[in-house]
Write an enzyme that holds these catalytic residues in place. Structure first.
Site, mmCIF file in Angstrom:
data_model
loop_
_atom_site.group_PDB
_atom_site.id
_atom_site.type_symbol
_atom_site.label_atom_id
_atom_site.label_comp_id
_atom_site.label_asym_id
_atom_site.label_seq_id
_atom_site.Cartn_x
_atom_site.Cartn_y
_atom_site.Cartn_z
ATOM 1 N N GLY A 182 0.742 -1.260 0.000
ATOM 2 C CA GLY A 182 0.000 0.000 0.000
ATOM 3 C C GLY A 182 0.767 1.303 0.000
ATOM 4 O O GLY A 182 0.136 2.363 -0.101
ATOM 5 N N GLY A 184 2.883 2.538 -2.267
ATOM 6 C CA GLY A 184 3.349 2.985 -3.593
ATOM 7 C C GLY A 184 2.744 4.309 -4.050
ATOM 8 O O GLY A 184 1.609 4.644 -3.697
ATOM 9 N N CYS A 187 -0.338 3.661 -6.056
ATOM 10 C CA CYS A 187 -1.097 2.538 -5.516
ATOM 11 C C CYS A 187 -2.330 3.074 -4.801
ATOM 12 O O CYS A 187 -2.265 4.088 -4.119
ATOM 13 C CB CYS A 187 -0.171 1.829 -4.531
#
Ligand code: 5GP
Length: 350
Positions: A182, A184, A187
């Site tokens: 999570g 990124g 993301c």
């Protein structure tokens, strides 16, 4: 239901405290590392920064640029190159600067076997096996199978964010466990699923677990500035993987468009975004939602110019601030101090 109330930290929540140092200049700092891999027995020597296996980042051009740069940075190649492209690349001198990425599908394993028929086995010695969620039994079994099939190749596998799953993957045969769910830059997992773990704490906890088993970790995602990379190494990461920070360069192998004022732009997207799924899987499957976004970013020229200089220079500078002559010493010499909002949270202020 259970609530864990231990404090968990992200890169933005801490700074590194300066320490007395005998170093005169950043030139004296060595940011290369040498590792002996737990299972493959291979030695890795180089700057332990890896370009993420994302479109526009984990490209053959990026690996070639790293080869030219000479400090042995590596790129995890995207899974979407053809057999011919991979054979051509892995017979070249730049092969050492790349990780071959394998997905869980039979097609991916068959493709690797096919490529290996045409290149000396030695040329493909680093495998990256990653999925968004490294907690499934199917994934563990796949890592075991790959370890059995390729006993002498270095395997990096992930992603996970907790100590017990890091240990599990090491025992399945991973030399390096990739950490991050999570964080990124493109993301949206945390928004779409509510799942995640602050990346600094994930790195600290997984590194501790891996090092206890003579394994290594790669902190993957969430670095937005060179200081975050230093914090990841300070937290105990052996490798750091970068997506967004290496996106938008000549090496992206994507379309570069020009805006009205002559500014050039590239498109950068998550590998679970609509854009990636349209491009590689013919659209978003009905049963799933996209967990990545698409952004337009400024084109930044050759990665070997300002970008890498900034990243490597920043890291050397961190080492001088804490008196670490080698990158290896950085985590031992790191004291994090909590800053700003995080302290307010701890002391209950608004
Ligand atoms: P960055 O350095 O850009 O912050 O993070 C890069 C990492 O983000 C990648 O190595 C990968 O682990 C993760 N990532 C890439 N694309 C996606 C996506 O579409 N969804 C999610 N959840 N993570 C992604």
């Amino acid at each position: 239901m259970r609530i864990e109330s231990d404090l968990k930290l992200d890169f933005k929540d801490v700074l590194i405290r300066p320490k007395r140092s005998t170093l005169g200049s950043r030139k004296e700092v060595d940011i290369k590392r040498e590792f002996k891999m737990k299972w493959s027995g291979r030695t890795y020597e180089g700057v332990p920064i890896i370009a993420a296996n994302m479109d526009g980042v984990g490209t053959l051009s990026m690996a070639r640029a790293f080869y030219k740069q000479g400090d042995m940075l590596t790129a995890a190649l995207t899974k979407h190159y053809s057999v011919d492209q991979l054979v051509d690349f892995f017979t070249s001198d730049a092969s050492e600067n790349a990780w071959y990425s394998v997905g869980l599908s039979e097609n991916d394993s068959d493709k690797l076997a096919e490529v290996l028929k045409h290149v000396p086995a030695e040329k493909i010695n680093k495998l990256c096996i990653d999925v968004a969620n490294g907690y499934s039994e199917r994934f563990n079994n796949f890592v075991k199978k790959m370890r059995d099939t390729y006993p002498d190749k270095t395997i990096m596998a992930g992603n996970v964010v907790t100590g017990e799953m890091t240990e599990e993957l090491m025992l399945c045969g991973a030399d390096i466990v990739k950490v991050g769910i999570g964080p990124g830059s493109v993301c949206t997992t945390r928004k779409m699923t509510g799942v995640g773990y602050p990346q600094l704490s994930a790195t600290i906890e997984c590194a501790d677990a891996a090092h206890g088993l003579s394994g290594l970790v790669c902190a993957d995602g969430g670095c937005t500035v060179p200081g975050d990379i230093a914090k990841a190494f300070g937290a105990g990461a052996d490798f750091v993987m970068l997506g967004g920070m290496l996106a938008g360069h000549d090496q992206c192998e994507g379309e570069i468009t020009e805006g009205a004022n002559g500014q050039k732009f590239c498109t950068f997207y998550g590998m679970s975004s609509d854009t990636a799924m349209e491009r590689h899987s013919g659209g978003v499957a009905e049963y799933r939602a996209s967990e990545g976004k698409t952004v337009r970013i400024k084109h930044r020229g050759d990665v070997n110019d300002e970008t890498l200089q900034g990243i490597l220079g920043g890291l050397r500078s961190t080492c001088t601030y804490v008196g670490a002559r080698q990158l290896k010493e950085l985590s031992k010499r790191t004291t994090f101090i909590m800053v700003g909002q995080q302290i307010n949270n701890v002391f209950g202020e608004s």
